[in-house]
Scaffold this motif. Sequence first.
Motif, mmCIF file in Angstrom:
data_model
loop_
_atom_site.group_PDB
_atom_site.id
_atom_site.type_symbol
_atom_site.label_atom_id
_atom_site.label_comp_id
_atom_site.label_asym_id
_atom_site.label_seq_id
_atom_site.Cartn_x
_atom_site.Cartn_y
_atom_site.Cartn_z
ATOM 1 N N GLY A 163 -10.538 -33.888 44.326
ATOM 2 C CA GLY A 163 -9.828 -35.052 44.839
ATOM 3 C C GLY A 163 -8.704 -34.744 45.800
ATOM 4 N N ALA A 164 -8.482 -33.466 46.118
ATOM 5 C CA ALA A 164 -7.358 -33.083 46.985
ATOM 6 C C ALA A 164 -7.828 -32.885 48.421
ATOM 7 C CB ALA A 164 -6.703 -31.804 46.474
ATOM 8 N N THR A 165 -7.102 -33.471 49.352
ATOM 9 C CA THR A 165 -7.358 -33.220 50.770
ATOM 10 C C THR A 165 -6.789 -31.851 51.131
ATOM 11 O OG1 THR A 165 -5.266 -34.194 51.472
ATOM 12 C CG2 THR A 165 -7.168 -35.686 51.253
ATOM 13 N N ALA A 166 -7.095 -31.402 52.340
ATOM 14 C CA ALA A 166 -6.576 -30.115 52.795
ATOM 15 C C ALA A 166 -5.052 -30.121 52.830
ATOM 16 C CB ALA A 166 -7.145 -29.786 54.176
ATOM 17 N N ASP A 167 -4.464 -31.232 53.261
ATOM 18 C CA ASP A 167 -3.004 -31.304 53.328
ATOM 19 C C ASP A 167 -2.387 -31.245 51.923
ATOM 20 O OD1 ASP A 167 -3.061 -31.441 56.066
ATOM 21 O OD2 ASP A 167 -2.918 -33.642 56.147
ATOM 22 N N PHE A 205 8.924 -9.036 36.184
ATOM 23 C CA PHE A 205 9.610 -7.987 35.435
ATOM 24 C C PHE A 205 8.595 -7.158 34.646
ATOM 25 C CE2 PHE A 205 12.953 -11.008 36.296
ATOM 26 C CZ PHE A 205 14.041 -10.186 36.589
ATOM 27 N N ILE A 206 8.590 -5.859 34.933
ATOM 28 C CA ILE A 206 7.687 -4.933 34.256
ATOM 29 C C ILE A 206 8.513 -3.768 33.740
ATOM 30 C CG2 ILE A 206 5.691 -3.407 34.507
ATOM 31 C CD1 ILE A 206 4.677 -5.284 36.704
ATOM 32 N N ASP A 207 8.520 -3.601 32.415
ATOM 33 C CA ASP A 207 9.321 -2.556 31.770
ATOM 34 C C ASP A 207 10.788 -2.621 32.200
ATOM 35 O OD1 ASP A 207 7.084 -1.589 30.449
ATOM 36 O OD2 ASP A 207 6.578 -0.179 32.056
ATOM 37 N N GLY A 208 11.289 -3.835 32.341
ATOM 38 C CA GLY A 208 12.695 -4.034 32.672
ATOM 39 C C GLY A 208 13.014 -3.979 34.149
ATOM 40 N N ALA A 209 12.058 -3.591 34.964
ATOM 41 C CA ALA A 209 12.300 -3.489 36.408
ATOM 42 C C ALA A 209 11.778 -4.735 37.108
ATOM 43 C CB ALA A 209 11.614 -2.248 36.971
ATOM 44 N N ALA A 210 12.559 -5.258 38.060
ATOM 45 C CA ALA A 210 12.167 -6.453 38.813
ATOM 46 C C ALA A 210 11.330 -6.042 40.015
ATOM 47 C CB ALA A 210 13.411 -7.210 39.266
ATOM 48 N N LEU A 211 10.151 -6.628 40.120
ATOM 49 C CA LEU A 211 9.232 -6.306 41.208
ATOM 50 C C LEU A 211 8.994 -7.560 42.035
ATOM 51 C CD1 LEU A 211 7.367 -4.096 42.403
ATOM 52 C CD2 LEU A 211 5.564 -4.980 40.921
ATOM 53 N N LYS A 212 9.292 -7.500 43.330
ATOM 54 C CA LYS A 212 9.079 -8.644 44.218
ATOM 55 C C LYS A 212 7.660 -8.577 44.777
ATOM 56 C CE LYS A 212 10.817 -10.890 48.420
ATOM 57 N NZ LYS A 212 10.741 -12.251 47.857
ATOM 58 N N VAL A 213 6.922 -9.662 44.541
ATOM 59 C CA VAL A 213 5.520 -9.739 44.971
ATOM 60 C C VAL A 213 5.329 -11.056 45.715
ATOM 61 C CG1 VAL A 213 3.115 -9.881 44.228
ATOM 62 C CG2 VAL A 213 4.694 -8.373 43.021
ATOM 63 N N SER A 214 4.547 -11.026 46.774
ATOM 64 C CA SER A 214 4.234 -12.256 47.505
ATOM 65 C C SER A 214 2.721 -12.436 47.585
ATOM 66 C CB SER A 214 4.833 -12.221 48.915
ATOM 67 O OG SER A 214 4.195 -11.223 49.704
ATOM 68 N N VAL A 215 2.324 -13.657 47.903
ATOM 69 C CA VAL A 215 0.897 -13.962 48.065
ATOM 70 C C VAL A 215 0.699 -14.742 49.358
ATOM 71 C CG1 VAL A 215 0.371 -13.997 45.591
ATOM 72 C CG2 VAL A 215 1.087 -16.111 46.740
ATOM 73 N N SER A 216 -0.517 -14.653 49.879
ATOM 74 C CA SER A 216 -0.928 -15.476 51.013
ATOM 75 C C SER A 216 -2.088 -16.341 50.557
ATOM 76 C CB SER A 216 -1.355 -14.597 52.191
ATOM 77 O OG SER A 216 -0.288 -13.769 52.611
ATOM 78 N N ALA A 217 -2.314 -17.454 51.253
ATOM 79 C CA ALA A 217 -3.379 -18.374 50.840
ATOM 80 C C ALA A 217 -4.046 -18.999 52.047
ATOM 81 C CB ALA A 217 -2.824 -19.464 49.926
ATOM 82 N N GLY A 218 -5.354 -19.277 51.876
ATOM 83 C CA GLY A 218 -6.117 -20.011 52.879
ATOM 84 C C GLY A 218 -6.720 -21.255 52.240
ATOM 85 N N ILE A 219 -6.775 -22.356 52.992
ATOM 86 C CA ILE A 219 -7.218 -23.652 52.473
ATOM 87 C C ILE A 219 -8.392 -24.159 53.299
ATOM 88 C CG2 ILE A 219 -6.494 -25.989 51.833
ATOM 89 C CD1 ILE A 219 -4.730 -23.845 50.587
ATOM 90 N N ALA A 220 -9.376 -24.757 52.608
ATOM 91 C CA ALA A 220 -10.470 -25.439 53.314
ATOM 92 C C ALA A 220 -10.879 -26.666 52.509
ATOM 93 C CB ALA A 220 -11.658 -24.515 53.498
ATOM 94 N N GLU A 221 -10.932 -27.805 53.184
ATOM 95 C CA GLU A 221 -11.397 -29.033 52.531
ATOM 96 C C GLU A 221 -12.911 -29.143 52.685
ATOM 97 O OE1 GLU A 221 -10.928 -33.881 53.083
ATOM 98 O OE2 GLU A 221 -9.302 -32.548 53.741
#
Length: 451
Positions: free
Chosen positions: A374-378, A397-413
């Motif tokens: 039910g979701a449009t591309a927008d 947080f892994i074993d008390g250490a902070a790890l910065k992670v990012s993701v990318s995404a692609g969309i298609a309706e």
Amino acid sequence: MSSRILIVDDLVPNLNLLEVKLAAEYYDVVRATNGLDALKIARSENVDLILLDAIMPGLNGFETCAQLKTDPATWHIPVVMVTALEETRNRIRGLEAGADDFVTKPIDEFNLMARVRSLLRLKMVTDQLMSHTTDSAPSRDLIDHLSRKRGNVLIVDDQQNSAARIENVLGDSHNITAQNDPKEAIIAATRNVDLLIVSLTSEAFDGLRLCARLRSDPRTQDLPILAITEMADEDIMVRAYDTGINDTVMRPIEAGELQARVNTQLKRKFYADSLRDDFHENLEMVISDPLTGLGNRRFFDRSVGPLLEGVTYGRTFSLVVFDVDHFKRVNDILGHDVGDDVLKEIAARLVTNMRAIDIVSRYGGEEFLIAMPGATADEATAAADRIRGLISGTPIFIDGAALKVSVSAGIAEAQKGEKVREIFKRADDALYAAKKAGRDQVMQSQVKVAA
């Protein structure tokens, strides 16, 4: 296809009589005149039930039954002992050898057919469960384990003395509870009960009606029922089998026979339970990703089919492809264990921040695929960007250490006329564009497919 019944008797006139009775009910009949031939047929041919004469030269019926019930290949085939021996000790001997029921000669046709139908229903359920498991037969160790397992038995009887006697017989081997109110019994039967023992001679409630009610309830339709009847209540007993009970025991109740019948029903119940557990475990392995617990690629492909069909009728959905940025670097520098922890945390954040109707799966490696009905591309782009920001803005947080992670995404309706792989290709192309543009962002496919 009609059920196949093996009849075993050393006297040809007895075989002829049984075959006529069974053929009139449209059963497929196979014959054997001795125990050894019966064992060969049961092991090599598809047999649904065995009617086995107790007294035969050579390998008698008791010995034949014992071999059938200790062989993993034939253990699940129901066996009805047919004999002129009416002494209780002979019934107990047959039941202890593994027989599922006993019919005495001269054979009452209605009684026999009621028992046959009941056992064939049970065999059909077992066969269906076995068809969904990787192992076609139980191991000897499993059979031995099931024979020793304690069961939860519920007695439904308005006569306290009768219930107490049954509890006295079974209490050392199984966990017993008693109930004299049929309404309370129906509720109790849905709560971890393995076998129900119901009195059909109660003056306070209709035992047959109780059995019918239990069989009509999906929660108790497969619960084994052992009915207690009077010796003279042949008509009630036949009606009880047609209602769906599994076995009967006559008053006055003989302790050894009761114990043997209860153990037989429980062993079958536990075996069916083990098959169901194996089926669900196998199904879970087939459609689940073992690392993250999300659905896997096969699960996604199956689940998205109905959404694609809905596009034909004017409904829509969008596909979102998430990919963890620089994941190879995480594995190479911090190790695969840390990489696994990152994937599990990403999966958890995706699940907890998407709608309940969204289909979330790990499609492979560090790639996650989400279908949004039910979701449009927008709309899908806005949802994906919100999650992208949540992931990149909140350290893992892994074993008390902070790890910065990012993701990318692609969309298609999804567009009318597209196949799943075509929608995925457009979403994946948009993901590639997001990666090429610097990562940690969401891009939408602009390609339009002609209707």
